[in-house]
Scaffold this active site. Structure first.
Site, PDB file in Angstrom:
ATOM      1  N   GLU A  91       2.060   3.507  14.315  1.00 48.75           N
ATOM      2  CA  GLU A  91       3.333   2.425  14.682  1.00 48.75           C
ATOM      3  C   GLU A  91       4.481   2.995  14.841  1.00 48.75           C
ATOM      4  O   GLU A  91       5.066   3.852  14.044  1.00 48.75           O
ATOM      5  CB  GLU A  91       3.239   1.619  13.513  1.00 48.75           C
ATOM      6  CG  GLU A  91       1.935   0.406  13.403  1.00 48.75           C
ATOM      7  CD  GLU A  91       1.954  -0.327  12.143  1.00 48.75           C
ATOM      8  OE1 GLU A  91       2.953  -0.629  11.720  1.00 48.75           O
ATOM      9  OE2 GLU A  91       0.817  -0.156  11.672  1.00 48.75           O
ATOM     10  N   CYS A 104      11.741   3.759  13.801  1.00 45.85           N
ATOM     11  CA  CYS A 104      11.327   4.206  12.965  1.00 45.85           C
ATOM     12  C   CYS A 104       9.807   4.750  13.430  1.00 45.85           C
ATOM     13  O   CYS A 104       9.146   4.130  13.804  1.00 45.85           O
ATOM     14  CB  CYS A 104      10.744   3.072  11.757  1.00 45.85           C
ATOM     15  SG  CYS A 104       9.829   3.653  10.559  1.00 45.85           S
ATOM     16  N   CYS A 111      -2.384   8.574   5.763  1.00 41.53           N
ATOM     17  CA  CYS A 111      -1.650   9.067   5.156  1.00 41.53           C
ATOM     18  C   CYS A 111      -2.489   9.507   3.900  1.00 41.53           C
ATOM     19  O   CYS A 111      -3.375   8.743   3.317  1.00 41.53           O
ATOM     20  CB  CYS A 111      -0.381   8.306   4.774  1.00 41.53           C
ATOM     21  SG  CYS A 111       0.696   9.096   3.417  1.00 41.53           S
ATOM     22  N   CYS A 115       0.112   6.030  -2.410  1.00 42.60           N
ATOM     23  CA  CYS A 115       1.158   5.191  -2.998  1.00 42.60           C
ATOM     24  C   CYS A 115       0.322   3.896  -3.028  1.00 42.60           C
ATOM     25  O   CYS A 115      -0.371   3.291  -2.065  1.00 42.60           O
ATOM     26  CB  CYS A 115       2.135   5.333  -2.311  1.00 42.60           C
ATOM     27  SG  CYS A 115       3.149   6.795  -2.309  1.00 42.60           S
ATOM     28  N   CYS A 118       1.527   1.030  -0.578  1.00 41.85           N
ATOM     29  CA  CYS A 118       1.570   1.273   0.680  1.00 41.85           C
ATOM     30  C   CYS A 118       0.519   1.101   1.582  1.00 41.85           C
ATOM     31  O   CYS A 118      -0.757   1.473   1.436  1.00 41.85           O
ATOM     32  CB  CYS A 118       2.003   2.764   0.965  1.00 41.85           C
ATOM     33  SG  CYS A 118       2.250   3.114   2.785  1.00 41.85           S
ATOM     34  N   CYS A 337       5.831  -0.450   8.133  1.00 42.40           N
ATOM     35  CA  CYS A 337       4.704   0.120   8.761  1.00 42.40           C
ATOM     36  C   CYS A 337       3.401   0.236   7.971  1.00 42.40           C
ATOM     37  O   CYS A 337       3.298   0.038   6.943  1.00 42.40           O
ATOM     38  CB  CYS A 337       5.181   1.771   9.132  1.00 42.40           C
ATOM     39  SG  CYS A 337       5.947   1.691  10.589  1.00 42.40           S
TER      40      CYS A 337
HETATM   41  N1  SAH Z   1       5.723   9.174   3.151  1.00 48.01           N
HETATM   42  C1  SAH Z   1       7.119   8.926   3.449  1.00 48.01           C
HETATM   43  C2  SAH Z   1       7.589   8.089   4.718  1.00 48.01           C
HETATM   44  C3  SAH Z   1       6.626   7.081   4.918  1.00 48.01           C
HETATM   45  S1  SAH Z   1       6.952   5.515   3.739  1.00 48.01           S
HETATM   46  C4  SAH Z   1       7.566   8.487   2.150  1.00 48.01           C
HETATM   47  O1  SAH Z   1       6.924   8.078   1.093  1.00 48.01           O
HETATM   48  O2  SAH Z   1       8.784   8.279   1.881  1.00 48.01           O
HETATM   49  C5  SAH Z   1       8.601   5.154   4.213  1.00 48.01           C
HETATM   50  C6  SAH Z   1       9.155   4.212   2.904  1.00 48.01           C
HETATM   51  O3  SAH Z   1       8.460   2.880   2.756  1.00 48.01           O
HETATM   52  C7  SAH Z   1       9.082   4.946   1.605  1.00 48.01           C
HETATM   53  O4  SAH Z   1      10.044   4.803   0.802  1.00 48.01           O
HETATM   54  C8  SAH Z   1       7.790   3.960   1.148  1.00 48.01           C
HETATM   55  O5  SAH Z   1       7.560   4.074  -0.431  1.00 48.01           O
HETATM   56  C9  SAH Z   1       8.040   2.704   1.645  1.00 48.01           C
HETATM   57  N2  SAH Z   1       7.000   1.392   1.498  1.00 48.01           N
HETATM   58  C10 SAH Z   1       5.776   1.597   1.679  1.00 48.01           C
HETATM   59  N3  SAH Z   1       5.190   0.855   1.601  1.00 48.01           N
HETATM   60  C11 SAH Z   1       6.026  -0.246   1.403  1.00 48.01           C
HETATM   61  C12 SAH Z   1       6.075  -1.646   0.923  1.00 48.01           C
HETATM   62  N4  SAH Z   1       4.639  -2.466   0.805  1.00 48.01           N
HETATM   63  N5  SAH Z   1       7.124  -2.333   0.612  1.00 48.01           N
HETATM   64  C13 SAH Z   1       8.278  -1.526   0.860  1.00 48.01           C
HETATM   65  N6  SAH Z   1       8.464  -0.319   0.939  1.00 48.01           N
HETATM   66  C14 SAH Z   1       7.425   0.437   1.168  1.00 48.01           C
END
Ligand code: SAH
Length: 346
Positions: A91, A104, A111, A115, A118, A337
């Site tokens: 995406e 973005c 991944c 997390c 996510c 995303c």
């Molecule tokens: N892997 C990298 C980049 C991709 S995630 C990272 O972790 O930074 C990009 C951002 O979106 C990160 O700050 C991540 O923690 C956040 N993110 C992921 N899922 C989310 C969600 N459900 N709500 C809000 N932010 C989220």
């Protein structure tokens, strides 16, 4: 036989390749210009048909096709599901701000960071993207919207520092005057905190903005949300960030996703403030972004109400730390995303 990845080449590498297949050197510049415009081999109209066919047969451009496109009726945000020839999708999201248009992009298919909040990590990592596939997202989106993209955030699907060499190559290519020529100061790279790679990135001395996904202010809580914290804890991470700031002079962004009942209490705000103060005496090293969590069905995490977000922000402000609450763009198209790719693949 694997195709030659010319989408990840510099202009001089492409020249060398083009000469090696018996073509004139100037063809390389023509091909490069097309690739930057998001045009694939078949449509490179100033090349002969045999050359176009030869390139299509032997080379890989990295330019994705638009599998799906959603446009927000609220703010015009555009979300793409981009497809690659091997059938994988990622995406990208284009956001229109007063100060310019930002994309973005994704850095991996899936991944492996795990997390808990996510959507991108749910099926694990499928594969890395090449530098050309990262460039291809920018070029294809630019072609589709018909205007220049001014800035890039590497905050889509994937962990860019877990695909380090390709991410670095991408940064070099996208900022090159031969290529898309996007200013490094308009590029952010977001990481969940791979400390060894942050130290490597520091040596590159790019003028990009490093964003750190912190999301919790102690090891217990952060490890529960972000497994990567078991490898590098909060102190190790912030020491690396401090070092990065001192070496590059570039302000670092601290991202903190607010999840109701998990990390959004007044006590959490105080703990975050104290932690940041411990490493950064002055605010000028940091931008702090508060992001109300985007609920993902599988995680069960919810946003707190507006008041709790304001309270969190005010608690930090009382400690002398200014934080910005991230505006949600494209709420009607699920613009954050990972969610569209999930939807399409289930
Ligand atoms: N892997 C990298 C980049 C991709 S995630 C990272 O972790 O930074 C990009 C951002 O979106 C990160 O700050 C991540 O923690 C956040 N993110 C992921 N899922 C989310 C969600 N459900 N709500 C809000 N932010 C989220």
């Amino acid at each position: 036989m694997a195709k030659i990845d010319i989408g990840s080449m510099t202009l001089s590498e492409l020249e060398e390749y083009i000469v090696s297949i018996g073509e004139s050197r100037f063809r390389a510049k023509q091909i490069y210009t097309w690739l930057c415009r998001g045009v694939d081999f078949g449509d490179m109209s100033n090349l002969s048909k045999p050359l176009r066919e030869k390139l299509a047969e032997n080379c890989y451009s990295g330019i994705p096709h638009i599998e799906k496109k959603l446009v927000s009726r609220i703010d015009g945000t555009v979300k793409y599901l981009f497809g690659f020839p091997d059938g994988e999708c990622v995406e990208s999201v284009v956001m229109f701000y007063k100060h310019g248009t930002t994309i973005c992009i994704s850095s991996q298919v899936g991944c492996r960071m795990g997390c808990k909040f996510c959507a991108s990590t749910i099926g694990g990592k499928v594969r890395d993207l090449t530098a050309g596939e990262m460039l291809g997202q920018v070029a294809a989106a630019q072609k589709d919207i018909g205007e220049r993209i001014d800035g890039i955030v590497m905050m889509g699907i994937g962990e860019p520092l877990d695909n380090y060499n390709n991410a670095i190559k991408f940064l070099k290519l996208v900022t090159s005057p031969d290529g898309l020529n996007i200013g490094a100061r308009h590029i952010s790279l977001s990481t969940s905190g791979l400390v060894d790679k942050i130290a490597e990135l520091e040596k590159e001395n790019f003028q990009i903005t490093l964003s750190i996904s912190l999301h919790a202010s102690n090891d217990e809580r952060r490890s529960a949300l972000m497994p990567v914290n078991r490898k590098w804890g909060v102190d190790e991470l912030l020491s690396a960030v401090k070092h990065y700031f001192e070496a590059t002079g570039r302000r670092v962004s601290i991202e903190y996703t607010l999840i109701a009942g998990q990390n959004d209490s007044e006590q959490d705000a105080k703990e975050l403030g104290a932690l940041l103060r411990k490493y950064f005496a002055k605010q000028d090293a940091l931008h702090i972004n508060l992001i109300p969590v985007n609920p993902v069905k599988e995680s069960g995490f919810m946003q707190g109400d507006r008041r709790s977000v304001e309270k969190f922000q005010k608690t930090l402000a009382d400690m002398g730390l200014t934080a910005t609450v991230r505006r949600t763009l494209g709420p009607d198209i699920n613009a954050s995303c990972g969610q569209l790719r999930r939807k399409e693949s289930t």
